[in-house]
Design an enzyme around this catalytic site. Structure first.
Site, PDB file in Angstrom:
ATOM      1  N   CYS A  97       0.847  -1.196   0.000  1.00 25.73           N
ATOM      2  CA  CYS A  97       0.000   0.000   0.000  1.00 25.73           C
ATOM      3  C   CYS A  97       0.878   1.240   0.000  1.00 25.73           C
ATOM      4  O   CYS A  97       1.886   1.283   0.710  1.00 25.73           O
ATOM      5  CB  CYS A  97      -0.894  -0.017   1.243  1.00 25.73           C
ATOM      6  SG  CYS A  97      -2.019   1.382   1.357  1.00 25.73           S
ATOM      7  N   HIS A 139      -9.189  -3.854  -1.877  1.00 26.90           N
ATOM      8  CA  HIS A 139      -8.186  -3.122  -1.090  1.00 26.90           C
ATOM      9  C   HIS A 139      -8.555  -1.633  -1.019  1.00 26.90           C
ATOM     10  O   HIS A 139      -8.529  -1.041   0.066  1.00 26.90           O
ATOM     11  CB  HIS A 139      -6.799  -3.323  -1.726  1.00 26.90           C
ATOM     12  CG  HIS A 139      -5.688  -2.564  -1.078  1.00 26.90           C
ATOM     13  ND1 HIS A 139      -4.637  -3.184  -0.432  1.00 26.90           N
ATOM     14  CD2 HIS A 139      -5.449  -1.225  -0.961  1.00 26.90           C
ATOM     15  CE1 HIS A 139      -3.818  -2.261   0.046  1.00 26.90           C
ATOM     16  NE2 HIS A 139      -4.277  -1.060  -0.266  1.00 26.90           N
ATOM     17  N   GLU A 140      -8.912  -1.065  -2.175  1.00 24.25           N
ATOM     18  CA  GLU A 140      -9.252   0.363  -2.206  1.00 24.25           C
ATOM     19  C   GLU A 140     -10.581   0.634  -1.502  1.00 24.25           C
ATOM     20  O   GLU A 140     -10.735   1.633  -0.798  1.00 24.25           O
ATOM     21  CB  GLU A 140      -9.307   0.884  -3.648  1.00 24.25           C
ATOM     22  CG  GLU A 140      -7.988   0.784  -4.409  1.00 24.25           C
ATOM     23  CD  GLU A 140      -6.804   1.325  -3.636  1.00 24.25           C
ATOM     24  OE1 GLU A 140      -6.949   2.300  -2.890  1.00 24.25           O
ATOM     25  OE2 GLU A 140      -5.718   0.737  -3.778  1.00 24.25           O
ATOM     26  N   HIS A 143     -10.135   1.049   2.099  1.00 21.90           N
ATOM     27  CA  HIS A 143      -9.655   2.385   2.500  1.00 21.90           C
ATOM     28  C   HIS A 143     -10.833   3.320   2.798  1.00 21.90           C
ATOM     29  O   HIS A 143     -10.799   4.081   3.763  1.00 21.90           O
ATOM     30  CB  HIS A 143      -8.804   3.006   1.393  1.00 21.90           C
ATOM     31  CG  HIS A 143      -7.358   2.580   1.414  1.00 21.90           C
ATOM     32  ND1 HIS A 143      -6.539   2.775   2.496  1.00 21.90           N
ATOM     33  CD2 HIS A 143      -6.598   1.977   0.482  1.00 21.90           C
ATOM     34  CE1 HIS A 143      -5.320   2.313   2.221  1.00 21.90           C
ATOM     35  NE2 HIS A 143      -5.328   1.816   1.003  1.00 21.90           N
TER      36      HIS A 143
HETATM   37 CO    CO Z   1      -3.736   0.955   0.014  1.00 24.96          CO
END
Ligand code: CO
Length: 185
Positions: A97, A139-140, A143
């Site tokens: 990341c 993954h995004e 966030h």
């Molecule tokens: Co990331």
């Protein structure tokens, strides 16, 4: 106008732990922001970047899962107000990341997802994705929920990463941990 390199918020910065609220497409600054977010992702050699990683609370991210694998033209995909409608299967991949420099670990996630999102043109799209693209999207998406990939690794892997994570967090001041410019190569 030239695209701007946005500052990266690093582990230990409280904005990475915020769940971002749905955003409006009427925001006049949206177009510039999308351009700068994409530009910053490519400058950092990333395949995805979420708004809170650059200090914004707009609920969106950009991805380009093919970018790291092929020499080709950028093809940024922007997902605004995304919703993961369903997921199934399981896959395990090493993740990293931009907000956690030097940290990599295996993460288990659903292999296939159906996601709906709004494009920068205001169109609502639903698609089913699998493979690396599905991993990048999840993954995004995490966030935007204030979740980092290191939250999802095994207990043993967490122990191994603890010192590196603590070192990153130790650089935070008043809940902020921001890096301007590009890191040294
Ligand atoms: Co990331």
């Amino acid at each position: 106008m030239k695209p701007k390199l946005l500052p990266i918020h690093i582990y230990g910065d409280s904005i990475l732990r915020e769940k971002l609220p749905e955003c409006s497409l009427d925001d006049a600054k949206l177009k510039d922001f999308i351009r700068d977010l994409s530009y910053t992702m490519y400058q950092r050699d990333g395949v995805g970047l979420a708004a809170n990683q650059v200090g914004s609370r707009l609920r969106m991210f950009v991805i380009d899962p093919e970018w790291a694998r092929e020499e080709r033209e950028p093809n940024p995909i922007v997902m605004i107000n995304p919703v993961i409608e369903s997921s199934d299967g399981e896959t395990e991949n090493e993740e990293g990341c931009i907000s956690l420099p030097g940290i990599y670990a295996n993460v288990r996630r659903p292999a296939r997802i159906t996601i709906s999102y709004t494009t920068p043109d205001g169109e609502r799209v639903t698609e089913t994705v699998e493979g690396f693209k599905a991993v990048v999207i999840q993954h995004e998406y995490d966030h935007l929920e204030g979740v980092l990939f290191t939250d999802k690794v095994s207990t043993l892997a967490k122990l191994k990463l603890k010192r590196k994570l603590n070192d990153l967090a130790a650089q935070a001041v008043d809940g902020k941990n921001v890096r301007e410019g590009l890191p040294d190569a």
